[in-house]
Design a protein around this motif. Structure first.
Motif, PDB file in Angstrom:
ATOM      1  N   ALA A 128       0.861  -1.188   0.000  1.00  0.00           N
ATOM      2  CA  ALA A 128       0.000   0.000   0.000  1.00  0.00           C
ATOM      3  C   ALA A 128       0.891   1.229   0.000  1.00  0.00           C
ATOM      4  N   ALA A 129       0.537   2.220  -0.796  1.00  0.00           N
ATOM      5  CA  ALA A 129       1.343   3.443  -0.872  1.00  0.00           C
ATOM      6  C   ALA A 129       1.501   4.080   0.506  1.00  0.00           C
ATOM      7  N   GLY A 130       0.493   3.933   1.351  1.00  0.00           N
ATOM      8  CA  GLY A 130       0.566   4.482   2.701  1.00  0.00           C
ATOM      9  C   GLY A 130       1.650   3.855   3.558  1.00  0.00           C
ATOM     10  N   GLU A 131       2.173   2.699   3.148  1.00  0.00           N
ATOM     11  CA  GLU A 131       3.250   2.024   3.887  1.00  0.00           C
ATOM     12  C   GLU A 131       4.635   2.413   3.363  1.00  0.00           C
TER      13      GLU A 131
ATOM     14  N   GLU B  57       8.528  14.236   4.108  1.00  0.00           N
ATOM     15  CA  GLU B  57       7.343  15.014   4.509  1.00  0.00           C
ATOM     16  C   GLU B  57       7.070  16.206   3.598  1.00  0.00           C
ATOM     17  N   SER B  58       8.065  16.631   2.824  1.00  0.00           N
ATOM     18  CA  SER B  58       7.849  17.765   1.918  1.00  0.00           C
ATOM     19  C   SER B  58       7.857  17.348   0.449  1.00  0.00           C
ATOM     20  N   CYS B  59       7.840  16.057   0.184  1.00  0.00           N
ATOM     21  CA  CYS B  59       7.944  15.557  -1.188  1.00  0.00           C
ATOM     22  C   CYS B  59       6.593  15.371  -1.870  1.00  0.00           C
ATOM     23  N   ALA B  60       6.630  15.462  -3.182  1.00  0.00           N
ATOM     24  CA  ALA B  60       5.519  14.994  -4.008  1.00  0.00           C
ATOM     25  C   ALA B  60       5.815  13.540  -4.353  1.00  0.00           C
ATOM     26  N   VAL B  61       4.755  12.760  -4.557  1.00  0.00           N
ATOM     27  CA  VAL B  61       4.910  11.348  -4.911  1.00  0.00           C
ATOM     28  C   VAL B  61       4.047  11.066  -6.136  1.00  0.00           C
ATOM     29  N   THR B  62       4.625  10.370  -7.105  1.00  0.00           N
ATOM     30  CA  THR B  62       3.842   9.931  -8.259  1.00  0.00           C
ATOM     31  C   THR B  62       3.900   8.413  -8.346  1.00  0.00           C
TER      32      THR B  62
ATOM     33  N   GLY C 251      -1.540  12.899   5.676  1.00  0.00           N
ATOM     34  CA  GLY C 251      -2.595  12.553   6.623  1.00  0.00           C
ATOM     35  C   GLY C 251      -2.908  11.063   6.620  1.00  0.00           C
ATOM     36  N   ASP C 252      -3.497  10.615   7.713  1.00  0.00           N
ATOM     37  CA  ASP C 252      -3.798   9.193   7.882  1.00  0.00           C
ATOM     38  C   ASP C 252      -4.896   8.709   6.943  1.00  0.00           C
ATOM     39  N   ASP C 253      -5.767   9.630   6.507  1.00  0.00           N
ATOM     40  CA  ASP C 253      -6.898   9.241   5.670  1.00  0.00           C
ATOM     41  C   ASP C 253      -6.712   9.707   4.220  1.00  0.00           C
ATOM     42  N   ALA C 254      -5.454   9.908   3.820  1.00  0.00           N
ATOM     43  CA  ALA C 254      -5.185  10.392   2.468  1.00  0.00           C
ATOM     44  C   ALA C 254      -5.607   9.355   1.431  1.00  0.00           C
TER      45      ALA C 254
END
Length: 96
Positions: free
Chosen positions: A35-38, A56-61, A71-74
């Motif tokens: 999962a991306a959240g992991e 924490e300041s990055c963009a992710v693709t 956030g936890d619910d992103a």
């Protein structure tokens, strides 16, 4: 096999700018599915301190589509990273 070609059962993570400097790599392969959240937690295990200093300041693709991991619910946290996917960690860049 090029830097973005993944071995079976893996996806590739591409590191740019400060992320590449911190890891000492421009890319690496991680086991899928995940999962991306992991992802940030896994990278923190591999590179202690990277979450606070870089992630924490990055963009992710994922496959060239931006995802939101804030956030936890992103919504992006529920994206499943699958075999052959390409994930990019893109820190903010300044120009001058």
């Amino acid at each position: 096999m090029g830097p973005s070609a993944s071995p079976a059962g893996h996806f590739v993570v591409l590191y740019f700018a400060a992320a590449a400097s911190y890891t000492g790599k421009t890319s690496e392969h991680l086991a899928s599915p995940m999962a991306a959240g992991e992802l940030f937690g896994r990278l923190e295990q591999l590179y202690p301190g990277i979450r606070a200093r870089v992630l924490e300041s990055c963009a992710v693709t994922v496959n060239l589509q931006y995802i939101n991991l804030d956030g936890d619910d992103a919504e992006g946290a529920r994206v499943l990273l699958k075999e052959g996917d390409e994930v990019a960690i893109i820190p903010p860049v300044s120009s001058g």
